[in-house]
Structure formats: structure tokens, C-alpha cells
Design a protein around this motif. Sequence first.
Motif, PDB file in Angstrom:
ATOM      1  N   UNK A  54      -2.602   2.168 -10.981  1.00  9.88           N
ATOM      2  CA  UNK A  54      -1.850   2.222  -8.957  1.00  9.88           C
ATOM      3  C   UNK A  54      -2.123   2.056  -8.094  1.00  9.88           C
ATOM      4  N   UNK A  55      -3.488   1.270  -8.064  1.00  8.36           N
ATOM      5  CA  UNK A  55      -3.851   1.175  -7.303  1.00  8.36           C
ATOM      6  C   UNK A  55      -3.684  -0.682  -6.670  1.00  8.36           C
ATOM      7  N   UNK A 111      -4.712  -2.844  -3.844  1.00  8.43           N
ATOM      8  CA  UNK A 111      -5.449  -4.278  -3.796  1.00  8.43           C
ATOM      9  C   UNK A 111      -6.253  -3.948  -5.317  1.00  8.43           C
ATOM     10  N   UNK A 148       0.815  -1.181  -0.072  1.00 14.09           N
ATOM     11  CA  UNK A 148       0.222  -0.217  -0.354  1.00 14.09           C
ATOM     12  C   UNK A 148       0.648   1.400   0.108  1.00 14.09           C
ATOM     13  N   UNK A 204      -2.506   5.364  -1.805  1.00 15.79           N
ATOM     14  CA  UNK A 204      -1.985   4.975  -3.048  1.00 15.79           C
ATOM     15  C   UNK A 204      -3.440   5.068  -3.842  1.00 15.79           C
ATOM     16  N   UNK A 205      -4.399   4.154  -3.032  1.00 11.32           N
ATOM     17  CA  UNK A 205      -5.517   3.896  -3.625  1.00 11.32           C
ATOM     18  C   UNK A 205      -5.951   5.447  -4.357  1.00 11.32           C
ATOM     19  N   UNK A 206      -7.006   5.830  -2.901  1.00 12.99           N
ATOM     20  CA  UNK A 206      -7.679   6.723  -2.940  1.00 12.99           C
ATOM     21  C   UNK A 206      -7.320   8.427  -3.011  1.00 12.99           C
ATOM     22  N   UNK A 260      -6.165   3.454   2.483  1.00 15.79           N
ATOM     23  CA  UNK A 260      -4.490   3.553   1.340  1.00 15.79           C
ATOM     24  C   UNK A 260      -5.001   4.850   0.664  1.00 15.79           C
ATOM     25  N   UNK A 315     -14.885   6.492  -3.986  1.00 13.60           N
ATOM     26  CA  UNK A 315     -14.299   7.434  -3.497  1.00 13.60           C
ATOM     27  C   UNK A 315     -12.875   6.585  -3.046  1.00 13.60           C
ATOM     28  N   UNK A 316     -12.846   5.682  -3.687  1.00 12.75           N
ATOM     29  CA  UNK A 316     -11.700   4.598  -3.419  1.00 12.75           C
ATOM     30  C   UNK A 316     -11.738   3.630  -4.089  1.00 12.75           C
ATOM     31  N   UNK A 317     -10.793   2.837  -4.255  1.00 11.92           N
ATOM     32  CA  UNK A 317     -10.556   1.692  -4.874  1.00 11.92           C
ATOM     33  C   UNK A 317      -9.928   0.642  -4.181  1.00 11.92           C
ATOM     34  N   UNK A 333      -6.190   9.755  -5.312  1.00 13.21           N
ATOM     35  CA  UNK A 333      -6.568  10.327  -6.601  1.00 13.21           C
ATOM     36  C   UNK A 333      -8.335  10.867  -6.560  1.00 13.21           C
TER      37      UNK A 333
END
Lengths: 319, 108
Positions: free
Chosen positions: B32-33, B35, A51, A147-149, A145, B74-76, A151
Motif C-alpha cells: 500500500x506504499x 513511494x 501519496x 499512507x506510507x507510515x 506520508x 517507522x517509515x517506508x 501502519x
Amino acid sequence: MTAEQRDVVIVGSGPAGLTAAVYTARANLRPLVVEGEPSSTSDQPGGQLMLTTEVENFPGFPEGILGPELMQRFRAQAERFGAEFVTAKVTRVDLGRRPFALWTSVGGEEPAVVSRALIVATGAQALTLGVPGEDRLLGHGVSTCATCDGFFFRDQDIAVVGGGDSAMEEALFLTRFARSVTVVHRRGELRASKIMQERAFANPKIRFRWHAVVEEVLGEQTVEGLRLRDVRDGSEEVLGVTGCFVAIGHRPSTGVFAGQLAMDDEGYLRTTDGSRTNVEGVFACGDVQDRVYRQAVTAAGSGCMAAIDAERWLEAQGR
Amino acid sequence: MSDLIRSLTTSTFDEYVTTADRPVVVDFWAEWCGPCKMIAPVLEEIATEQQDRLAVAKVNVDENPELARRYDVLSIPTLLVLKEGKPLARIVGARGKAQLVQELAAYL
């Protein structure tokens, strides 16, 4: 169905578990790595580095390397020497019988695997705030997370809760997207390393709200703010943000070993004489037994120790 | 990517989800995700094993930010379950296969 039999099973697949896999595989012990299951809370195959973005302090990578890529390389190295993997979580262990028995999330009523030696490298998972609104708004502005979110928070005002290296790393990363990032920290100074502190202080998008804790995450459908309490005088205020990234530390993932392996009061496994736990034949490495250093490189080092300890123990037992 | 999984864009999304004869599980993801990458193989397995009951589709949020906005993603990874174009449920965050199958079963 009879359970698969192994000399060594490694539970966990972060830097500690995969280093143990490299070493035990090279010792021809045919290790099986129970690598965990996908998750968005740092409790997943590859561990916490999955992550993160740039890892700048792992020796041998002078230009830095992305966390997921580093873990892919660890895994490839273990596979090259014959380590095998199963994508599952250990749901139960019996360390009172020999060989040890393990049940997994993909197995049934019977143990999925039995093993003469066991290396525990289950690491740690991210702590949550445990305040009203947090669970309800997870994925709707509350994130585990960055790095995930990150954006999704372009040109918005957001908050990072925490004062350690992880919190600074997230705050700095999030400035790529956000208009402003407010670091909410319960103390008046950071725990983070000097280099991360300096970068955070120098970044014009990062602000600090010292001596404050989050009491509630506010918002109906998505996050609209955080209710903060000043720990010095108890006064409250609302911080208007649309995102809340939590980086307040980790707790060891040891629940499945409760009552069988000795732990300290925070749940970290106790190790003595290298990587030995209180059960002979069970070894522990990485963040699951480290409340002090908690670095990728120390986890890898302790994974090597556990592998060598396990190999020698098996030899002494006559393999 | 498996032939069974359709990659949808802003221009193809509506027609696909409203005309599908089965519930559609839409995976909002990005390169870039981490998970998201972890659950990609899990979704491929589910798409194959449960092709009689559901369809799996993907939306790259980098290339289709308006779709992410439309559904308040809003979350991936976020998995959105749609039936005849209407959202029935959303699952936020990565999971193991067994748990995912169990959570999806409620909407099929």
C-alpha cells in the motif's frame, strides 16, 4: 552527444502534466514528459495524488478511486497516444535560447533535450514545519506520508499538524491505526471543506488542539512529543505523541525557473491569457500556477488549456 | 521481481544477512506504499548493475512486522544497509536512482 529535439516537452507528471501529454500527443506533437524522480514528499512522478488514498471528488468516478490508480490511468492514456517519458528531474533550464534547453538529473554537462515549446507542470511540494527536531526525527516518528507510515502507529497517540483538506484526510486515514489523532491547528477553525470537517468532527478518535503551533519535535531516537505554543497567550505545553504527520500546505516547485519565469511573491508562476507565461512559447498549468483552487480536476483542466495554447502557438510559428 | 532480489521473512532474515558475502541492502516495503512501488524498479536496476558489490533483499512489513520493529522502521520505504548482519546505515524515503547510488556508495 547532441541533445534530443522536440516540439513540446512537458515538465511534471501530475494531473496537469499528464492531461497536457494526452492532448499534445493526440495533436501528433510527440511530447516528451520529464516526469520527475521517486520521493516521499509529494514531489514525484504522478504528483501529490501518489501519496493519497481515496479520491472522491474527481468527476467520473462515483465510487471514488485510489490516487495512485487514478494517476496510473492518466499515464496509460497519455502513453496510448504516444507520449514518451523520462524518469528524471529537470536540474536547469535556459529559456533565453531557441529552442529552449533543459538539463536533467540523468543527463550530463550538455542539455538532455531541446524543445520549441515548453509546458511547465511541476506542481507543488509539501511544506515542512521547519522546527528543531523535525529533520532529525524524519522517518522516526515524523512523517510526510500518512499512507506510507500510518501502519507503524497502531494503537498509539499521534498528531496531525494542519487544518486543510489534506490534514483532515490524513487524520481520518490515520484513525484506522492510531488510538487517537490530535489535530494541531494554528487557528480556531478549519480551512477544510465542510464534508471533511463533518467527518473529522464525527470521528471519536480525532481530537483538536486549536490555536497552537509546533515549536519543537521532542525525542531522542523516536518522537516522544511535540512542544506546542498557544498563539493567543504564548503559553507552552507538551503534547505526548509518538507520531507527527505534517500537512500544513504546499509550495510551488519553481526553483529551477527562478530569474527566467515571472513568479509572484510565493513562487507561483504568473500566467496570463490562458496558460501563457512571460516567455513566449512557455506555458504553465496545474498547481505550479494556481494559488486558489489546487484540485486534481482544475489541474487537469489547465493542462488541457496549456496543451491547446502550445499547439496553436507552434502552428503560428510554422511547424 | 528480479531473481537477484531475495524476499526475506522473519525466519530467513538472520541467516541470509549474516552469511552474505557482500553488504545487503534491505528494502522494507508494503503493497500500500506508493513511494515503495516507485523505487522498486530502481532497486532492481541497482541489484543487477552492482551485483558484484551488494545484494538487495526485501522485507514486506505487513507480513513481517517483527522485523520492522526490531530495526525501528517507522517509515517506508526504508533501506537498511547491513554488513555481516550489522546495520551500517539507513536511508529513509524514496529517491531517484542517481542519488540512491551515490548514498549507497559510501557503505560499499
